[in-house]
Design a protein around this motif. Sequence first.
Motif, PDB file in Angstrom:
ATOM      1  N   PHE A   1       2.259  -7.202   9.362  1.00  0.00           N
ATOM      2  CA  PHE A   1       1.647  -4.868   8.640  1.00  0.00           C
ATOM      3  C   PHE A   1       3.640  -5.084   9.321  1.00  0.00           C
ATOM      4  CE2 PHE A   1       1.555  -1.118   9.178  1.00  0.00           C
ATOM      5  CZ  PHE A   1       0.726  -0.994   8.499  1.00  0.00           C
ATOM      6  N   GLU A   2       4.015  -4.784   8.108  1.00  0.00           N
ATOM      7  CA  GLU A   2       5.556  -4.219   8.459  1.00  0.00           C
ATOM      8  C   GLU A   2       4.799  -2.753   7.488  1.00  0.00           C
ATOM      9  OE1 GLU A   2       6.063  -8.108   8.330  1.00  0.00           O
ATOM     10  OE2 GLU A   2       6.327  -7.657   5.951  1.00  0.00           O
ATOM     11  N   TYR A   3       5.525  -1.573   8.146  1.00  0.00           N
ATOM     12  CA  TYR A   3       5.937  -0.299   7.269  1.00  0.00           C
ATOM     13  C   TYR A   3       7.419  -0.498   7.218  1.00  0.00           C
ATOM     14  CZ  TYR A   3       6.831   4.466   7.445  1.00  0.00           C
ATOM     15  OH  TYR A   3       7.114   6.161   7.494  1.00  0.00           O
TER      16      TYR A   3
ATOM     17  N   GLU B   1       0.307   7.554  13.012  1.00  0.00           N
ATOM     18  CA  GLU B   1      -0.535   7.396  13.198  1.00  0.00           C
ATOM     19  C   GLU B   1      -0.619   6.244  11.651  1.00  0.00           C
ATOM     20  OE1 GLU B   1      -3.878   9.108   9.450  1.00  0.00           O
ATOM     21  OE2 GLU B   1      -2.015  10.021  10.093  1.00  0.00           O
ATOM     22  N   ILE B   2       0.661   5.708  10.941  1.00  0.00           N
ATOM     23  CA  ILE B   2       0.465   4.849  10.309  1.00  0.00           C
ATOM     24  C   ILE B   2       0.812   3.462  11.299  1.00  0.00           C
ATOM     25  CG2 ILE B   2       1.935   3.311   8.278  1.00  0.00           C
ATOM     26  CD1 ILE B   2      -0.739   5.427   7.999  1.00  0.00           C
ATOM     27  N   LYS B   3       2.196   3.253  11.986  1.00  0.00           N
ATOM     28  CA  LYS B   3       3.080   2.443  11.868  1.00  0.00           C
ATOM     29  C   LYS B   3       2.341   1.874  13.526  1.00  0.00           C
ATOM     30  CE  LYS B   3       8.009   0.948  13.670  1.00  0.00           C
ATOM     31  NZ  LYS B   3       9.889   1.668  13.771  1.00  0.00           N
ATOM     32  N   GLU B   4       1.615   2.895  14.213  1.00  0.00           N
ATOM     33  CA  GLU B   4       0.839   2.067  15.601  1.00  0.00           C
ATOM     34  C   GLU B   4      -0.669   1.519  14.915  1.00  0.00           C
ATOM     35  OE1 GLU B   4       2.485   1.043  17.987  1.00  0.00           O
ATOM     36  OE2 GLU B   4       4.456   1.536  16.844  1.00  0.00           O
ATOM     37  N   GLN B   5      -1.185   3.402  14.816  1.00  0.00           N
ATOM     38  CA  GLN B   5      -2.726   3.229  14.824  1.00  0.00           C
ATOM     39  C   GLN B   5      -2.974   2.256  13.212  1.00  0.00           C
ATOM     40  OE1 GLN B   5      -4.893   6.761  14.656  1.00  0.00           O
ATOM     41  NE2 GLN B   5      -2.849   7.247  16.385  1.00  0.00           N
ATOM     42  N   ASN B   6      -2.997   2.275  12.643  1.00  0.00           N
ATOM     43  CA  ASN B   6      -2.975   1.261  11.016  1.00  0.00           C
ATOM     44  C   ASN B   6      -2.616   0.040  11.690  1.00  0.00           C
ATOM     45  OD1 ASN B   6      -4.750   3.784   8.605  1.00  0.00           O
ATOM     46  ND2 ASN B   6      -2.942   4.999  10.383  1.00  0.00           N
ATOM     47  N   ARG B   7      -1.344   0.135  11.884  1.00  0.00           N
ATOM     48  CA  ARG B   7      -1.019  -0.868  12.374  1.00  0.00           C
ATOM     49  C   ARG B   7      -2.175  -1.314  13.235  1.00  0.00           C
ATOM     50  NH1 ARG B   7       2.167  -3.998  16.051  1.00  0.00           N
ATOM     51  NH2 ARG B   7       2.581  -5.866  15.603  1.00  0.00           N
TER      52      ARG B   7
ATOM     53  N   PRO C   1      -8.593  -8.130   5.581  1.00  0.00           N
ATOM     54  CA  PRO C   1      -8.267  -9.308   5.939  1.00  0.00           C
ATOM     55  C   PRO C   1      -9.353  -9.802   5.563  1.00  0.00           C
ATOM     56  CG  PRO C   1      -7.255  -8.205   7.646  1.00  0.00           C
ATOM     57  CD  PRO C   1      -8.604  -7.038   6.823  1.00  0.00           C
ATOM     58  N   ALA C   2     -10.787  -9.788   5.424  1.00  0.00           N
ATOM     59  CA  ALA C   2     -11.863  -9.685   4.930  1.00  0.00           C
ATOM     60  C   ALA C   2     -11.579 -11.436   3.652  1.00  0.00           C
ATOM     61  CB  ALA C   2     -13.072  -9.390   5.042  1.00  0.00           C
ATOM     62  N   GLN C   3     -11.045 -10.273   2.768  1.00  0.00           N
ATOM     63  CA  GLN C   3     -10.816 -10.591   1.619  1.00  0.00           C
ATOM     64  C   GLN C   3      -9.589 -11.230   1.072  1.00  0.00           C
ATOM     65  OE1 GLN C   3     -10.550  -7.249  -1.297  1.00  0.00           O
ATOM     66  NE2 GLN C   3     -11.598  -5.411   0.452  1.00  0.00           N
ATOM     67  N   GLY C   4      -8.371 -11.748   2.078  1.00  0.00           N
ATOM     68  CA  GLY C   4      -7.596 -12.545   2.236  1.00  0.00           C
ATOM     69  C   GLY C   4      -6.647 -12.261   2.237  1.00  0.00           C
ATOM     70  N   VAL C   5      -6.532 -10.486   2.685  1.00  0.00           N
ATOM     71  CA  VAL C   5      -5.427 -10.427   2.570  1.00  0.00           C
ATOM     72  C   VAL C   5      -5.015 -10.040   3.889  1.00  0.00           C
ATOM     73  CG1 VAL C   5      -3.890  -8.534   2.064  1.00  0.00           C
ATOM     74  CG2 VAL C   5      -5.650  -9.065   0.516  1.00  0.00           C
ATOM     75  N   LYS C   6      -3.898 -11.216   4.520  1.00  0.00           N
ATOM     76  CA  LYS C   6      -3.124 -11.053   5.492  1.00  0.00           C
ATOM     77  C   LYS C   6      -1.639 -10.030   5.824  1.00  0.00           C
ATOM     78  CE  LYS C   6      -6.669 -14.046   7.442  1.00  0.00           C
ATOM     79  NZ  LYS C   6      -7.928 -13.624   7.261  1.00  0.00           N
ATOM     80  N   HIS C   7      -1.186 -10.136   4.924  1.00  0.00           N
ATOM     81  CA  HIS C   7       0.252  -9.425   4.852  1.00  0.00           C
ATOM     82  C   HIS C   7       0.436  -8.465   3.703  1.00  0.00           C
ATOM     83  CE1 HIS C   7       5.164 -10.227   4.751  1.00  0.00           C
ATOM     84  NE2 HIS C   7       4.942  -8.969   5.217  1.00  0.00           N
ATOM     85  N   VAL C   8       0.495  -6.958   4.777  1.00  0.00           N
ATOM     86  CA  VAL C   8       0.768  -6.359   4.258  1.00  0.00           C
ATOM     87  C   VAL C   8       1.809  -5.372   4.520  1.00  0.00           C
ATOM     88  CG1 VAL C   8      -0.347  -3.526   4.336  1.00  0.00           C
ATOM     89  CG2 VAL C   8      -1.854  -5.351   4.248  1.00  0.00           C
ATOM     90  N   GLN C   9       3.087  -4.398   3.819  1.00  0.00           N
ATOM     91  CA  GLN C   9       3.458  -3.885   3.725  1.00  0.00           C
ATOM     92  C   GLN C   9       2.630  -2.092   3.561  1.00  0.00           C
ATOM     93  OE1 GLN C   9       6.714  -5.702   2.092  1.00  0.00           O
ATOM     94  NE2 GLN C   9       7.394  -6.378   3.484  1.00  0.00           N
ATOM     95  N   LEU C  10       3.632  -1.139   3.640  1.00  0.00           N
ATOM     96  CA  LEU C  10       2.562  -0.080   3.336  1.00  0.00           C
ATOM     97  C   LEU C  10       4.373   0.611   3.553  1.00  0.00           C
ATOM     98  CD1 LEU C  10      -0.547   1.669   4.973  1.00  0.00           C
ATOM     99  CD2 LEU C  10       1.697   2.900   4.599  1.00  0.00           C
TER     100      LEU C  10
ATOM    101  N   ILE D   1       0.951  -1.266  -0.385  1.00  0.00           N
ATOM    102  CA  ILE D   1       0.153   0.336   0.115  1.00  0.00           C
ATOM    103  C   ILE D   1       0.831   1.546  -0.278  1.00  0.00           C
ATOM    104  CG2 ILE D   1      -2.059   0.788   1.638  1.00  0.00           C
ATOM    105  CD1 ILE D   1      -3.367  -1.231   2.466  1.00  0.00           C
ATOM    106  N   MET D   2       0.557   2.389  -1.288  1.00  0.00           N
ATOM    107  CA  MET D   2       1.147   3.421  -0.617  1.00  0.00           C
ATOM    108  C   MET D   2       0.116   4.260  -0.426  1.00  0.00           C
ATOM    109  SD  MET D   2       3.412   3.590  -4.584  1.00  0.00           S
ATOM    110  CE  MET D   2       3.600   2.390  -5.181  1.00  0.00           C
ATOM    111  N   SER D   3       0.796   5.942   1.636  1.00  0.00           N
ATOM    112  CA  SER D   3      -0.303   6.233   1.714  1.00  0.00           C
ATOM    113  C   SER D   3       0.421   7.348   1.306  1.00  0.00           C
ATOM    114  CB  SER D   3      -0.081   5.247   3.357  1.00  0.00           C
ATOM    115  OG  SER D   3      -1.593   6.476   3.448  1.00  0.00           O
ATOM    116  N   PHE D   4      -0.238   8.480   0.621  1.00  0.00           N
ATOM    117  CA  PHE D   4       0.117   9.896   0.719  1.00  0.00           C
ATOM    118  C   PHE D   4      -0.911   9.953   1.830  1.00  0.00           C
ATOM    119  CE2 PHE D   4       0.782   7.454  -3.095  1.00  0.00           C
ATOM    120  CZ  PHE D   4       2.464   7.778  -4.382  1.00  0.00           C
ATOM    121  N   HIS D   5      -1.289  11.776   1.917  1.00  0.00           N
ATOM    122  CA  HIS D   5      -0.806  12.284   3.011  1.00  0.00           C
ATOM    123  C   HIS D   5      -2.431  12.819   1.871  1.00  0.00           C
ATOM    124  CE1 HIS D   5      -1.995  15.356   6.135  1.00  0.00           C
ATOM    125  NE2 HIS D   5      -1.703  14.982   6.714  1.00  0.00           N
ATOM    126  N   GLY D   6      -3.899  12.583   2.778  1.00  0.00           N
ATOM    127  CA  GLY D   6      -5.066  13.240   1.851  1.00  0.00           C
ATOM    128  C   GLY D   6      -5.492  14.782   1.836  1.00  0.00           C
ATOM    129  N   ILE D   7      -5.850  15.463   1.228  1.00  0.00           N
ATOM    130  CA  ILE D   7      -6.962  17.132   1.389  1.00  0.00           C
ATOM    131  C   ILE D   7      -8.158  16.960   0.668  1.00  0.00           C
ATOM    132  CG2 ILE D   7      -3.777  17.496   0.312  1.00  0.00           C
ATOM    133  CD1 ILE D   7      -5.340  18.057  -2.654  1.00  0.00           C
TER     134      ILE D   7
END
Length: 320
Positions: free
Chosen positions: A296-298, A279-285, A255-264, A190-196
């Motif tokens: 989950f790896e950041y 926000e990402i490394k703690e909350q979203n993990r 996870p409900a779609q079978g995705v168990k391993h994510v890197q962001l 996942i490539m996560s960008f700051h929103g606007i």
Amino acid sequence: MKQEKHGVLLVNLGTPDAPTPRAVKRYLKEFLSDGRVVDLSPLLWWPILNGVILPLRSPRVAKLYQSVWMDEGSPLLVYSRRQQQALAARMPNTPVELGMSYGSPSLAQAIDSLLSQGVTNLVVLPLYPQYSCSTSAAVWDGVARVLKGYRRLPSIGFIRDYAEHPTYISALRQSVERCFAEHGQPDRLIMSFHGIPKRYARLGDDYPQRCEDTYRALAATLPLAADRVMLTYQSRFGREPWLTPYTDETLKSLPAQGVKHVQLICPGFSADCLETLEEIKEQNREIFLEAGGERFEYISALNDDSAHIDMMQELVAQRF
């Protein structure tokens, strides 16, 4: 013939001076009072900002900063200083200063230092890979405000952004491949960008296109099928619609779609900060794991990685 003296101004957003409610309130007030960031009428916005948002958010945000604060200070400032020092070491005859749009060190301090050293050609590098009116344009405004106080102005080279710059994409690819080598390939990257706010894009901000440009350029260099790489947006604020898909909601649904391993990875952040480390490394993990995810790896921001400094040096040298 007049001989030019080149100088470089690196600019990032800014950070509180301390992880305390008082320092956070001071920083947030400056940040959220910028019309480039929040474009509501001051008559409407200032009572909300000063009467509701600052009193409620400052203590809460201070606690978040406390969780990521480093021995040397705020992560954003620590990594930005390291970037400045590394670039200066590469360019010993060129002054390199760091300024923040909000907080310290200020743009005024940085520009004054550069001009006092006789700089006649100033290259401004906002450390936002993807242009936005709320970030890069705010740097333009800030530099212009400072220079209004000077009789003698330098030539200005303003680097609007570098969303597709080959050296930037290469540095991102190397960081992703190091994560693959250590943890294996994920089910999804996942490539996560700051929103606007979506409204900003409707009014002409090309930030979403620049994020997509980075996404496509990086994805094309990776050994993953297209359906295993995703673009999302994080850090929304307020009630109006922001760019989608949202990072947190995406992680909750995977996870409900079978995705168990994510890197962001967060390619829009040149340095790790509250939005990446907390926000990402703690909350979203936690969101992903609580929804049934298993790994989950950041992937850290580029920070002062040598490939990142290579890119900065290449960008500014093109303006000399």
